[in-house]
Design a protein around this motif. Structure first.
Motif, mmCIF file in Angstrom:
data_model
loop_
_atom_site.group_PDB
_atom_site.id
_atom_site.type_symbol
_atom_site.label_atom_id
_atom_site.label_comp_id
_atom_site.label_asym_id
_atom_site.label_seq_id
_atom_site.Cartn_x
_atom_site.Cartn_y
_atom_site.Cartn_z
ATOM 1 N N HIS A 220 0.838 -1.191 0.000
ATOM 2 C CA HIS A 220 0.000 0.000 0.000
ATOM 3 C C HIS A 220 0.874 1.242 0.000
ATOM 4 C CE1 HIS A 220 1.006 -0.244 4.276
ATOM 5 N NE2 HIS A 220 0.678 1.047 4.359
ATOM 6 N N SER A 222 0.895 5.198 1.441
ATOM 7 C CA SER A 222 0.252 6.077 2.418
ATOM 8 C C SER A 222 0.206 7.506 1.883
ATOM 9 C CB SER A 222 1.030 6.042 3.746
ATOM 10 O OG SER A 222 1.014 4.745 4.296
ATOM 11 N N THR A 224 -2.626 11.097 2.082
ATOM 12 C CA THR A 224 -3.730 11.608 2.873
ATOM 13 C C THR A 224 -5.054 11.452 2.142
ATOM 14 O OG1 THR A 224 -3.600 13.846 1.975
ATOM 15 C CG2 THR A 224 -2.158 13.325 3.837
ATOM 16 N N SER A 225 -6.141 11.509 2.921
ATOM 17 C CA SER A 225 -7.475 11.375 2.332
ATOM 18 C C SER A 225 -7.784 12.511 1.374
ATOM 19 C CB SER A 225 -8.534 11.329 3.439
ATOM 20 O OG SER A 225 -8.454 12.491 4.258
ATOM 21 N N TYR A 226 -7.171 13.691 1.599
ATOM 22 C CA TYR A 226 -7.388 14.825 0.711
ATOM 23 C C TYR A 226 -6.765 14.565 -0.663
ATOM 24 C CZ TYR A 226 -8.467 16.810 5.244
ATOM 25 O OH TYR A 226 -9.008 17.020 6.484
ATOM 26 N N ASN A 227 -5.650 13.827 -0.690
ATOM 27 C CA ASN A 227 -5.057 13.444 -1.965
ATOM 28 C C ASN A 227 -5.985 12.522 -2.739
ATOM 29 O OD1 ASN A 227 -1.857 13.264 -0.320
ATOM 30 N ND2 ASN A 227 -2.641 14.918 -1.582
ATOM 31 N N TYR A 228 -6.659 11.629 -2.015
ATOM 32 C CA TYR A 228 -7.605 10.744 -2.685
ATOM 33 C C TYR A 228 -8.767 11.531 -3.288
ATOM 34 C CZ TYR A 228 -5.406 6.533 -0.785
ATOM 35 O OH TYR A 228 -4.522 5.524 -0.498
ATOM 36 N N LEU A 229 -9.218 12.585 -2.605
ATOM 37 C CA LEU A 229 -10.335 13.385 -3.097
ATOM 38 C C LEU A 229 -9.995 14.042 -4.424
ATOM 39 C CD1 LEU A 229 -11.672 15.117 0.166
ATOM 40 C CD2 LEU A 229 -12.795 13.342 -1.184
ATOM 41 N N LEU A 231 -7.988 13.013 -6.541
ATOM 42 C CA LEU A 231 -7.788 11.990 -7.568
ATOM 43 C C LEU A 231 -9.111 11.515 -8.186
ATOM 44 C CD1 LEU A 231 -4.955 9.731 -6.083
ATOM 45 C CD2 LEU A 231 -4.813 11.212 -8.078
ATOM 46 N N ILE A 232 -10.233 11.824 -7.540
ATOM 47 C CA ILE A 232 -11.532 11.366 -8.058
ATOM 48 C C ILE A 232 -11.788 11.876 -9.477
ATOM 49 C CG2 ILE A 232 -14.034 11.489 -7.753
ATOM 50 C CD1 ILE A 232 -13.555 11.389 -4.728
#
Length: 328
Positions: A220, A222, A224-229, A231-232
């Motif tokens: 995996h 690591s 942050t969740s903001y990076n995932y946002l 990427l949407i």
């Protein structure tokens, strides 16, 4: 915005510069007090003992990085139009490159992957030339040397050697000398590096250069969740672009089909080679921006519903700016 860059108008270069500024102004506001820039791997730093590390003021660092991105965007645009990858000329590849190179804040400063993008673009020019090139041996030799130079700057670049073989497989009938001569080109650069190791009485350490290649692939990453946002919309545009390319895939010229297959291979190689570096950094994925910007440009050039693709691009743009001003 998208419709403006769909045309091949030199005035778009001005709009490109304005967008480049807007995508960095938020980071300038929140920039750290000190930004280091080291452009050579530890094993290659004896090549420039006193000139491989720079400690620029943040504004200078960000400005230099922006200038590099601007130049690379124009080169990617020229590459795409020269080889007819989109079917008609436009400034969309440059727009997508500038946009994606501002995706994460680590992308906005000088880094080895950013420098290596010049080498990757140069490689793509030569890789596409293999399709009709008469002298493939000299091209593959040059490509091997480019990969070697890139791996001195940023070691994961070494995996792009696989793209040479992928291009030969896609573009050329099998001829074993063309497959071997790329290795010779790579070995030429490291031969001179070995000579320097020998002259400095460090030859036993030379074999340690390739130790990171034996690292285990991580299960995996690591971030942050903001990076995932953010990427949407990136993932959504990539999927829509892939669907669009698939719809017209067999109606395209053979060269275009194979070129997009090669770009996908390059995207996979650049995306999966991050694990070679002991210290993970998002800057690695700057290498993915070159092939990805061409995929994105293809989608936006042929997308049919204007309100949808303009809104999708605006969401991506707004997300990038929002997360630059909000560091949380």
């Amino acid at each position: 915005m998208i419709n403006l860059f769909r045309t091949y108008n030199p005035l778009n270069i001005l709009w490109l510069g304005i967008l480049l500024f807007l995508l960095r102004v938020g980071y300038v506001y929140n920039a750290p007090a000190k930004i280091d820039f080291t452009y050579l791997e530890p094993f290659a730093r004896m090549l420039a003992p006193k000139a491989y590390h720079y400690d620029f003021p943040p504004l200078v660092n960000i400005t230099l990085a922006a200038l590099l991105v601007f130049g690379q965007a124009l080169l990617v645009n020229r590459l795409t139009n020269q080889f007819g990858l989109l079917g008609k000329p436009s400034f969309l590849p440059a727009l997508m490159y500038v946009t994606l190179s501002g995706l994460f804040t680590p992308f906005l400063v000088l880094s080895p992957p950013l420098v290596c993008n010049f080498l990757l673009i140069w490689m793509l020019y030569k890789l596409f030339d293999l399709y009709k090139g008469d002298d493939a041996k000299s091209i593959t030799y040059d490509l091997g040397m480019i990969v070697a130079v890139g791996s001195l700057i940023y070691f994961p670049f070494i995996y792009l050697f696989l793209s040479i073989w992928a291009a030969l497989l896609l573009f050329r009938p099998f001829y074993w000398r063309e497959w071997i001569i790329g290795i010779m080109g790579y070995a030429t650069v490291f031969f001179f590096l070995a000579v320097i190791y020998y002259l400095r009485d460090k030859l036993p350490e030379f074999s340690d250069i390739w130790t990171p290649l034996a690292s285990k692939f991580p299960t995996h990453v690591s971030i942050t969740s903001y990076n995932y946002l953010i990427l949407i919309p990136v993932v959504l545009i990539f999927v829509l672009g892939a669907v669009r390319i698939q719809q017209v895939f067999f109606r395209s010229y053979v060269q275009i089909r194979k070129s997009f297959q090669l770009l996908f291979v390059v995207f996979l190689i650049t995306g999966l080679s991050f694990y070679v570096k002991a210290q993970f950094s998002l800057t690695h994925f700057l290498l993915c921006v070159v092939p990805l910007s061409i995929y994105f440009a293809y989608y936006f050039l042929y997308a049919g519903v204007r309100w949808f693709y303009e809104s999708l691009y605006f969401i991506l743009l707004a997300g990038i700016v929002y997360f630059q001003f909000n560091t949380f």
